[in-house]
Structures are given as structure tokens and as C-alpha cells.
Design a protein around this motif. Structure first.
Motif, PDB file in Angstrom:
ATOM      1  N   ASP A  25     -11.693   0.728   3.248  1.00 14.68           N
ATOM      2  CA  ASP A  25     -12.942   1.346   3.693  1.00 14.68           C
ATOM      3  C   ASP A  25     -12.723   2.857   3.801  1.00 14.68           C
ATOM      4  O   ASP A  25     -11.927   3.321   4.624  1.00 14.68           O
ATOM      5  CB  ASP A  25     -13.343   0.763   5.049  1.00 14.68           C
ATOM      6  N   PRO A  26     -13.425   3.664   2.989  1.00 11.03           N
ATOM      7  CA  PRO A  26     -13.189   5.109   2.995  1.00 11.03           C
ATOM      8  C   PRO A  26     -13.583   5.796   4.293  1.00 11.03           C
ATOM      9  O   PRO A  26     -13.218   6.957   4.513  1.00 11.03           O
ATOM     10  CB  PRO A  26     -14.032   5.611   1.816  1.00 11.03           C
ATOM     11  N   ALA A  27     -14.317   5.103   5.163  1.00 13.74           N
ATOM     12  CA  ALA A  27     -14.644   5.686   6.458  1.00 13.74           C
ATOM     13  C   ALA A  27     -13.391   5.911   7.291  1.00 13.74           C
ATOM     14  O   ALA A  27     -13.379   6.770   8.184  1.00 13.74           O
ATOM     15  CB  ALA A  27     -15.615   4.771   7.210  1.00 13.74           C
ATOM     16  N   PHE A  28     -12.330   5.140   6.987  1.00 15.67           N
ATOM     17  CA  PHE A  28     -11.075   5.276   7.724  1.00 15.67           C
ATOM     18  C   PHE A  28      -9.916   5.680   6.818  1.00 15.67           C
ATOM     19  O   PHE A  28      -9.163   6.608   7.108  1.00 15.67           O
ATOM     20  CB  PHE A  28     -10.741   3.962   8.437  1.00 15.67           C
ATOM     21  N   TRP A  29      -9.762   4.970   5.697  1.00 18.83           N
ATOM     22  CA  TRP A  29      -8.653   5.234   4.765  1.00 18.83           C
ATOM     23  C   TRP A  29      -8.973   4.535   3.462  1.00 18.83           C
ATOM     24  O   TRP A  29      -9.166   3.316   3.416  1.00 18.83           O
ATOM     25  CB  TRP A  29      -7.331   4.713   5.351  1.00 18.83           C
ATOM     26  N   MET A  30      -9.041   5.291   2.373  1.00 19.99           N
ATOM     27  CA  MET A  30      -9.507   4.755   1.098  1.00 19.99           C
ATOM     28  C   MET A  30      -8.447   3.956   0.346  1.00 19.99           C
ATOM     29  O   MET A  30      -8.744   3.361  -0.686  1.00 19.99           O
ATOM     30  CB  MET A  30     -10.005   5.886   0.209  1.00 19.99           C
ATOM     31  N   ALA A  82       8.208   3.585   9.541  1.00 15.57           N
ATOM     32  CA  ALA A  82       7.145   4.251  10.275  1.00 15.57           C
ATOM     33  C   ALA A  82       5.956   3.308  10.404  1.00 15.57           C
ATOM     34  O   ALA A  82       5.806   2.355   9.625  1.00 15.57           O
ATOM     35  CB  ALA A  82       6.726   5.545   9.578  1.00 15.57           C
ATOM     36  N   PHE A  83       5.111   3.598  11.396  1.00 12.83           N
ATOM     37  CA  PHE A  83       3.902   2.812  11.644  1.00 12.83           C
ATOM     38  C   PHE A  83       2.742   3.789  11.819  1.00 12.83           C
ATOM     39  O   PHE A  83       2.893   4.837  12.448  1.00 12.83           O
ATOM     40  CB  PHE A  83       4.066   1.937  12.891  1.00 12.83           C
ATOM     41  N   TRP A  84       1.569   3.424  11.273  1.00 11.51           N
ATOM     42  CA  TRP A  84       0.453   4.372  11.290  1.00 11.51           C
ATOM     43  C   TRP A  84      -0.887   3.661  11.316  1.00 11.51           C
ATOM     44  O   TRP A  84      -1.085   2.650  10.638  1.00 11.51           O
ATOM     45  CB  TRP A  84       0.524   5.274  10.060  1.00 11.51           C
ATOM     46  N   THR A  85      -1.777   4.203  12.123  1.00 11.73           N
ATOM     47  CA  THR A  85      -3.203   3.941  12.034  1.00 11.73           C
ATOM     48  C   THR A  85      -3.879   5.282  12.293  1.00 11.73           C
ATOM     49  O   THR A  85      -3.311   6.127  12.999  1.00 11.73           O
ATOM     50  CB  THR A  85      -3.655   2.852  13.031  1.00 11.73           C
ATOM     51  N   PRO A  86      -5.049   5.550  11.732  1.00 13.21           N
ATOM     52  CA  PRO A  86      -5.638   6.882  11.848  1.00 13.21           C
ATOM     53  C   PRO A  86      -5.869   7.323  13.294  1.00 13.21           C
ATOM     54  O   PRO A  86      -6.193   6.510  14.169  1.00 13.21           O
ATOM     55  CB  PRO A  86      -6.961   6.753  11.093  1.00 13.21           C
ATOM     56  N   GLY A 146      -8.278   5.976  16.952  1.00 16.78           N
ATOM     57  CA  GLY A 146      -8.230   4.625  17.487  1.00 16.78           C
ATOM     58  C   GLY A 146      -9.346   3.688  17.075  1.00 16.78           C
ATOM     59  O   GLY A 146      -9.515   2.633  17.681  1.00 16.78           O
ATOM     60  N   LYS A 147     -10.102   4.025  16.036  1.00 18.07           N
ATOM     61  CA  LYS A 147     -11.228   3.177  15.657  1.00 18.07           C
ATOM     62  C   LYS A 147     -10.955   2.316  14.421  1.00 18.07           C
ATOM     63  O   LYS A 147     -11.735   1.419  14.111  1.00 18.07           O
ATOM     64  CB  LYS A 147     -12.461   4.043  15.411  1.00 18.07           C
ATOM     65  N   ALA A 148      -9.881   2.593  13.704  1.00 16.70           N
ATOM     66  CA  ALA A 148      -9.597   1.869  12.460  1.00 16.70           C
ATOM     67  C   ALA A 148      -8.932   0.528  12.758  1.00 16.70           C
ATOM     68  O   ALA A 148      -7.922   0.478  13.462  1.00 16.70           O
ATOM     69  CB  ALA A 148      -8.703   2.703  11.564  1.00 16.70           C
TER      70      ALA A 148
END
Length: 295
Positions: free
Chosen positions: A37-42, A239-243, A246-248
Motif C-alpha cells: 500500500d503506497p500510503a505507507f510503503w510501496m 534490523a526491524f522497521w515499520t514506518p 505507528g499507523k502502518a
């Protein structure tokens, strides 16, 4: 542009663009890979080569010559060629091109093999140096997983469970200078195999553990136990990642050999930490496995 693998009641789809994993579904159609979803990560699972993260000002030196090298390299925007295709297995290949040589002056072959065995997906990255001198590079994985997996769950109900007890000491990233600190650390746990997740942990970008003994980690619901496991026997760091924000509804699990620039590194690529070096006409392979747990 996509190839789909089947094994038992499981299905995997990979896009030729970037040889990127786009879907991993079970018999019920449940999706485990982030939906781009490009709203968070394409993206969903880019291949990181020949660099991980950013070099300083997107510029680095190879053999004394300056090159502009994009963040995470060029594979994510390169079309791979599928070879050796079957119902359960496919190998994608990428070779140097005029475009790649303009930013990375080496002749190479890079393959990524996917093999689906029921609820387990085996991935093998192989780098071959076709040049006349030693070839430096970073290589890493960046798969994103739906989190939470069920509509009645919350991200904070999930946890990371490592193969071994760890001193989970992260190196923070400086968002202003776009570099890792060489003299700062954040301790998330001491002598524990479990790290409960909170969105605020990612307010400063990815959590990067440069010293890790485990070569396997699970992302699981704390009480229900379902989730995924990632095995990364040939990668030294993770490594660990979320945008930020905190909404993704996803988390990336990223085994790396390499990282973005540190503030104490110069701009020669070979000065960077965890650089892989491959002699001419040699190859090296790196394995990663994704297993579904409880589905």
C-alpha cells in the motif's frame, strides 16, 4: 511480470521487478506479506544490493573514483530474468548493465532462488564476481510482514522471539545527518530471547542490532503463538522497521551484511562496516527462510 509458485495448499508470488516477493498465502487465502500500500510503503520485500541503506550524500568512492549510489542499491528497480522455472521453484538472475555500471563499476551476476515447500519458503541469494579485481558489496533482505495478522489483534500484542538469549543493544540512526551513531547505543533487553513490540520503538526509524548471536527470529502473537519465523544463517546483523508514525500494519525483518553509513566512516565504500569482498570468478551464497507458524 510475476511468477507464482505452489506447494500443497500454499502459494507464493514474485515480481520480476526486483525479483521481489509480493505474496505468501495459505489455503484460506490469508496474506502474510505486506500488500505494498503506497500510503505507507510501496514495496514488500526489496533485495538490498550492492549497498544497504544510504551512503553519505548518496556518494561513495570505488577505487578512488566517486559514484552516486542510491539508497539500498539498484536491484529494487531492476527487472530480473526468470530461469529454471517449475511449480515450486524459480531462479531470477540480474547482470551488470550500462545503468548499473554508472553507479557501481563492477561486472557481476546476482541470482535469487525461491523454493516453496508447503508452509516454508527458502530463498538463496548468490553473488558472482565477473570482474578482474576484488568486488566489494553489501547484501541484505527487507521482507515486510502483515502485523497484526488478525483483525481483532493489535501490533503491540506481537513480540520478537530470538533463537538465543541476547543482549539486545541497538545502534540508533541520526535522522538529521542520515548516519548511524558510532558512539551511542540503546539497550532493549539484557539476557532475554523476547522483545515485546511497541510502535513508539520505531519513532527514530529502524532498530538495528549490529551484534546478534541468533540466526533465527519469530514474529508471533504473544498469547496465540501464530506468526512467522525468519531464519538467516548467512547474515551477520539484523534490523526491524515499520514506518514512523505507528499507523502502518506491518513489520519488516531485515537480515543484513552491511548497513547505512556510520558517522565515523569515510566515503570509501571499502571503509564501511561489514563489507563483503569477493575475488574474481568467485561466488558466495546467502540463505534465508520464511516459515508460517500456526497456519
Amino acid at each position: 511480470m510475476s511468477i507464482t509458485l505452489h506447494s500443497g495448499n500454499y502459494e507464493v508470488t514474485i515480481n520480476r521487478m526486483g525479483a521481489e516477493l509480493k505474496s505468501f498465502r495459505n489455503a484460506d487465502g490469508k496474506e502474510f506479506i505486506w500488500n505494498s500500500d503506497p500510503a505507507f510503503w510501496m514495496r514488500s520485500s526489496p533485495l538490498l544490493f550492492p549497498t544497504i541503506g544510504n551512503v553519505r550524500n548518496n556518494e561513495t568512492y570505488f577505487n578512488g573514483v566517486k559514484y552516486t549510489l542510491p539508497k539500498h542499491g539498484f536491484c529494487k528497480d531492476s527487472v530480473f530474468t526468470p530461469i529454471e522455472v517449475s511449480d515450486t521453484r524459480v531462479t531470477f538472475v540480474l547482470n551488470e548493465s550500462e545503468e548499473s555500471l554508472a553507479v557501481y563499476p563492477f561486472q557481476f551476476e546476482l541470482t535469487l532462488t525461491y523454493e516453496l515447500d508447503q508452509n516454508t519458503l527458502h530463498m538463496t541469494y548468490t553473488v558472482t564476481n565477473k570482474d578482474t579485481g576484488d568486488m566489494p558489496y553489501h547484501i541484505g533482505a527487507h521482507p515486510g510482514f502483515m502485523c497484526p495478522l488478525e483483525s481483532d489483534e493489535d501490533f503491540s500484542e506481537y513480540q520478537l522471539v530470538f533463537e538465543k538469549e541476547e543482549k539486545l543493544i541497538a545502534t540508533p540512526y541520526n535522522l538529521e545527518d542520515l548516519s548511524f551513531y558510532s558512539d551511542k547505543q540503546i539497550t532493549y533487553a539484557s539476557n532475554s530471547d523476547t522483545l515485546p513490540l511497541e510502535k513508539k520503538m520505531f519513532d527514530n526509524d529502524a532498530i538495528f542490532f549490529p551484534q546478534i548471536a541468533s540466526r533465527s527470529v519469530k514474529l508471533v502473537h504473544a498469547s496465540r503463538g501464530h506468526g512467522i519465523r525468519v531464519d538467516y544463517p548467512d547474515f551477520r546483523t539484523i534490523a526491524f522497521w515499520t514506518p514512523i508514525g505507528g499507523k502502518a500494519p506491518f513489520l519488516c525483518i531485515e537480515p543484513w551484511n552491511g548497513s547505512a553509513i556510520y558517522d565515523d566512516e569515510d566515503d570509501n565504500f571499502t571503509s564501511k562496516r561489514n563489507v563483503e569482498m569477493l575475488a574474481p570468478n568467485n561466488s558466495k551464497s546467502y540463505r534465508m527462510t520464511i516459515s508460517l507458524l500456526g497456519y
